[in-house]
Design a protein around this motif. Structure first.
Motif, PDB file in Angstrom:
ATOM      1  N   GLU A 314      51.566  34.069  31.056  1.00 31.30           N
ATOM      2  CA  GLU A 314      50.713  33.116  30.929  1.00 31.30           C
ATOM      3  C   GLU A 314      50.628  32.534  29.388  1.00 31.30           C
ATOM      4  O   GLU A 314      50.525  31.127  29.614  1.00 31.30           O
ATOM      5  N   ALA A 315      50.667  32.946  28.383  1.00 30.09           N
ATOM      6  CA  ALA A 315      50.453  32.522  27.158  1.00 30.09           C
ATOM      7  C   ALA A 315      51.678  31.682  26.941  1.00 30.09           C
ATOM      8  O   ALA A 315      51.687  30.424  26.266  1.00 30.09           O
ATOM      9  N   ILE A 316      53.087  32.049  27.277  1.00 27.61           N
ATOM     10  CA  ILE A 316      54.157  31.312  27.207  1.00 27.61           C
ATOM     11  C   ILE A 316      54.355  30.060  28.130  1.00 27.61           C
ATOM     12  O   ILE A 316      54.910  28.985  27.751  1.00 27.61           O
ATOM     13  N   ALA A 317      54.197  30.410  29.369  1.00 28.86           N
ATOM     14  CA  ALA A 317      54.641  29.548  30.607  1.00 28.86           C
ATOM     15  C   ALA A 317      53.737  29.296  31.207  1.00 28.86           C
ATOM     16  O   ALA A 317      53.749  28.376  32.450  1.00 28.86           O
ATOM     17  N   GLY A 318      52.568  29.574  31.258  1.00 30.68           N
ATOM     18  CA  GLY A 318      51.410  29.424  32.141  1.00 30.68           C
ATOM     19  C   GLY A 318      51.145  30.506  33.278  1.00 30.68           C
ATOM     20  O   GLY A 318      51.983  31.199  33.406  1.00 30.68           O
ATOM     21  N   PRO A 319      49.938  30.549  33.701  1.00 32.24           N
ATOM     22  CA  PRO A 319      49.857  31.606  34.809  1.00 32.24           C
ATOM     23  C   PRO A 319      50.637  31.662  36.199  1.00 32.24           C
ATOM     24  O   PRO A 319      51.115  30.505  36.575  1.00 32.24           O
ATOM     25  N   TYR A 320      50.750  32.597  36.812  1.00 31.21           N
ATOM     26  CA  TYR A 320      51.406  32.665  38.262  1.00 31.21           C
ATOM     27  C   TYR A 320      50.528  31.782  39.038  1.00 31.21           C
ATOM     28  O   TYR A 320      49.653  31.920  38.990  1.00 31.21           O
ATOM     29  N   GLY A 321      51.275  31.348  40.103  1.00 32.90           N
ATOM     30  CA  GLY A 321      50.443  30.701  41.240  1.00 32.90           C
ATOM     31  C   GLY A 321      50.132  31.716  42.100  1.00 32.90           C
ATOM     32  O   GLY A 321      50.332  32.924  42.009  1.00 32.90           O
ATOM     33  N   ARG A 322      49.589  31.492  43.668  1.00 27.65           N
ATOM     34  CA  ARG A 322      49.154  32.401  44.454  1.00 27.65           C
ATOM     35  C   ARG A 322      50.343  33.059  44.759  1.00 27.65           C
ATOM     36  O   ARG A 322      51.297  32.760  45.188  1.00 27.65           O
ATOM     37  N   ASN A 323      50.103  34.477  45.287  1.00 29.66           N
ATOM     38  CA  ASN A 323      51.006  35.371  45.423  1.00 29.66           C
ATOM     39  C   ASN A 323      52.408  35.174  44.755  1.00 29.66           C
ATOM     40  O   ASN A 323      53.426  35.536  45.346  1.00 29.66           O
ATOM     41  N   TYR A 324      52.001  35.142  43.395  1.00 28.88           N
ATOM     42  CA  TYR A 324      52.954  35.282  42.403  1.00 28.88           C
ATOM     43  C   TYR A 324      53.958  34.102  42.566  1.00 28.88           C
ATOM     44  O   TYR A 324      55.214  34.346  42.369  1.00 28.88           O
ATOM     45  N   SER A 325      53.715  33.092  43.223  1.00 26.20           N
ATOM     46  CA  SER A 325      54.486  31.627  43.081  1.00 26.20           C
ATOM     47  C   SER A 325      54.468  31.528  41.634  1.00 26.20           C
ATOM     48  O   SER A 325      53.846  31.712  40.810  1.00 26.20           O
ATOM     49  N   GLN A 326      55.391  30.336  41.518  1.00 31.74           N
ATOM     50  CA  GLN A 326      55.574  29.737  40.021  1.00 31.74           C
ATOM     51  C   GLN A 326      54.336  29.216  39.393  1.00 31.74           C
ATOM     52  O   GLN A 326      54.136  29.503  38.250  1.00 31.74           O
ATOM     53  N   GLY A 327      53.488  28.450  40.179  1.00 33.83           N
ATOM     54  CA  GLY A 327      52.496  27.993  39.599  1.00 33.83           C
ATOM     55  C   GLY A 327      53.006  26.717  38.589  1.00 33.83           C
ATOM     56  O   GLY A 327      54.059  26.638  38.305  1.00 33.83           O
ATOM     57  N   PRO A 328      52.217  25.822  38.001  1.00 32.94           N
ATOM     58  CA  PRO A 328      52.320  24.901  37.357  1.00 32.94           C
ATOM     59  C   PRO A 328      52.887  25.510  35.605  1.00 32.94           C
ATOM     60  O   PRO A 328      52.335  26.666  35.243  1.00 32.94           O
ATOM     61  N   VAL A 329      53.693  24.664  35.020  1.00 29.89           N
ATOM     62  CA  VAL A 329      54.020  25.253  33.634  1.00 29.89           C
ATOM     63  C   VAL A 329      52.776  25.015  32.574  1.00 29.89           C
ATOM     64  O   VAL A 329      52.122  24.094  32.800  1.00 29.89           O
ATOM     65  N   GLY A 330      52.508  26.001  31.946  1.00 33.78           N
ATOM     66  CA  GLY A 330      51.240  25.982  31.059  1.00 33.78           C
ATOM     67  C   GLY A 330      51.724  26.592  29.901  1.00 33.78           C
ATOM     68  O   GLY A 330      52.897  26.732  29.463  1.00 33.78           O
ATOM     69  N   GLY A 331      50.709  27.112  29.124  1.00 32.60           N
ATOM     70  CA  GLY A 331      50.955  27.566  27.593  1.00 32.60           C
ATOM     71  C   GLY A 331      51.884  26.584  26.641  1.00 32.60           C
ATOM     72  O   GLY A 331      51.932  25.779  26.623  1.00 32.60           O
ATOM     73  N   VAL A 332      52.634  27.628  25.789  1.00 35.81           N
ATOM     74  CA  VAL A 332      53.387  27.017  25.155  1.00 35.81           C
ATOM     75  C   VAL A 332      54.538  26.220  25.530  1.00 35.81           C
ATOM     76  O   VAL A 332      54.609  25.159  24.812  1.00 35.81           O
TER      77      VAL A 332
END
Length: 346
Positions: A314-332
């Motif tokens: 989560e800190a590097i790339a953002g949290p996972y999405g639902r059911n461990y899908s990719q989710g949006p890019v976040g973090g660093v």
């Protein structure tokens, strides 16, 4: 006159009572509606979280090849403690149960291991893939709240462990990227070890550059030498194509890793360490930094693969999405301007 006034007062009292009853009824209805809505939401959440996955009902078959559609009994053939809470485990299936086709075992792939006690499965990545004798070696960590990891850590040589797979964690393409940055924490290094082993074994035509950034909490929790030594050899023999860098949160009173061939940096993987790892960034002219970073980095053929504890991912790339899908890019990585097509969370 008195009777008339009494009738009027009685009438007012009746109206007030009916009004109060109406108000109470309305409030009761609102409370009931909230309860129903909350109950319905809770039921939906419970169903989403607790209902069994279809894969948990997959049958166990001991006479047909390994497949994602069913579990295959495997034997634990070796168990070696590598540090406090981590082990190398080697499990084996009969060679005649190996599926045909090398593309099935193209990096990065994993198998699901099932905890027979609670009928829950989790994915694990074989470090070296699978050999002709059906052996698969895993580096596993026992987590305090990880049911499957604790169950697996407790297994003894000779025990049966049910697996299903192989399942592709990420599809490798030799010519898709000019530069790949691998960021891992803890046992999250295992899929990257599998990938690097495949790339530098001579079976890949990849011509780009790869950098591995790995983080552990302390030097004693760094990967064991059986993992580190091959990685260091890859870097030594492919110095123009592969670099690696290790980090620890704290040296914990020690001066660092005792081995002279391993450079370890204190601190977590962050914006500066990721930026400095980029080969393309080091060759960019100085005036590029004066312009929008988004329009620059989003056009590069750079891929970030991130694997490790959820907080780190989560800190590097953002949290996972639902059911461990990719989710949006976040973090660093988001702050550096990278887009979803350039980031993959394992």
């Amino acid at each position: 006159m008195l009777k008339s006034r009494c009738r009027v007062l009685a009438s007012h009292a009746g109206l007030r009572a009916r009004g109060l009853r109406a108000i109470n009824t309305s409030r009761s209805l609102r409370r009931a509606t909230k309860i129903l809505l909350l109950g319905g939401t809770s039921a939906a959440v419970a169903a989403y979280l607790l209902l069994p996955d279809i894969s948990r009902g997959a049958p166990t078959c001991d006479n047909i090849p390994l497949s994602p559609s069913h579990f295959t009994p495997a034997k634990l053939v070796s168990s070696t403690i590598t540090s406090s809470g981590t082990k190398f485990l080697t499990i084996a299936i009969p060679p005649d149960l190996l599926p045909k086709g090398n593309d099935l075992f193209a990096p990065i792939w994993s198998v699901f291991i099932k905890d027979d006690d609670i009928q829950v499965e989790r994915p694990y990545t074989p470090l070296d893939g699978v050999d002709e004798n059906g052996n698969m070696r895993f580096w596993i960590k026992r987590y305090q709240h990880g049911e499957v990891s604790r169950w697996l850590y407790s297994k003894q040589v000779g025990d049966t462990i049910e697996i299903r797979g192989p399942l592709k964690t990420w599809s490798w393409k030799d010519d898709a990227w000019d530069e790949i940055i691998l960021i891992s924490g803890g046992t999250g290094i295992t899929p990257f070890y599998q990938l690097l082993r495949a790339v530098f074994s001579g079976k890949s035509s990849f011509q780009g550059r790869i950098t591995l950034l790995h983080s552990s909490r302390t030097p004693s929790e760094l990967p064991p030498r059986d993992i580190l030594d091959p990685l260091l050899k890859f870097a030594q023999h492919n110095s123009e194509k592969f670099k690696l860098k290790f980090f620890v949160d704290s040296f914990g009173g020690t001066k660092g890793q005792s081995s002279t061939d391993l450079e370890v940096h204190e601190g977590r993987i962050g914006k500066d360490s990721i930026s400095s790892a980029l080969h393309s960034a080091s060759r960019a002219p100085w005036w590029r930094s004066l312009f929008s970073q988004d329009s620059d980095v989003s056009d590069r053929k750079i891929l970030f693969l991130v694997c490790g504890p959820e907080q780190m991912v989560e800190a590097i790339a953002g949290p996972y999405g639902r059911n461990y899908s990719q989710g949006p890019v976040g973090g660093v990585l988001r702050s550096l301007g990278y887009k979803s097509r350039q980031v993959w969370k394992l």
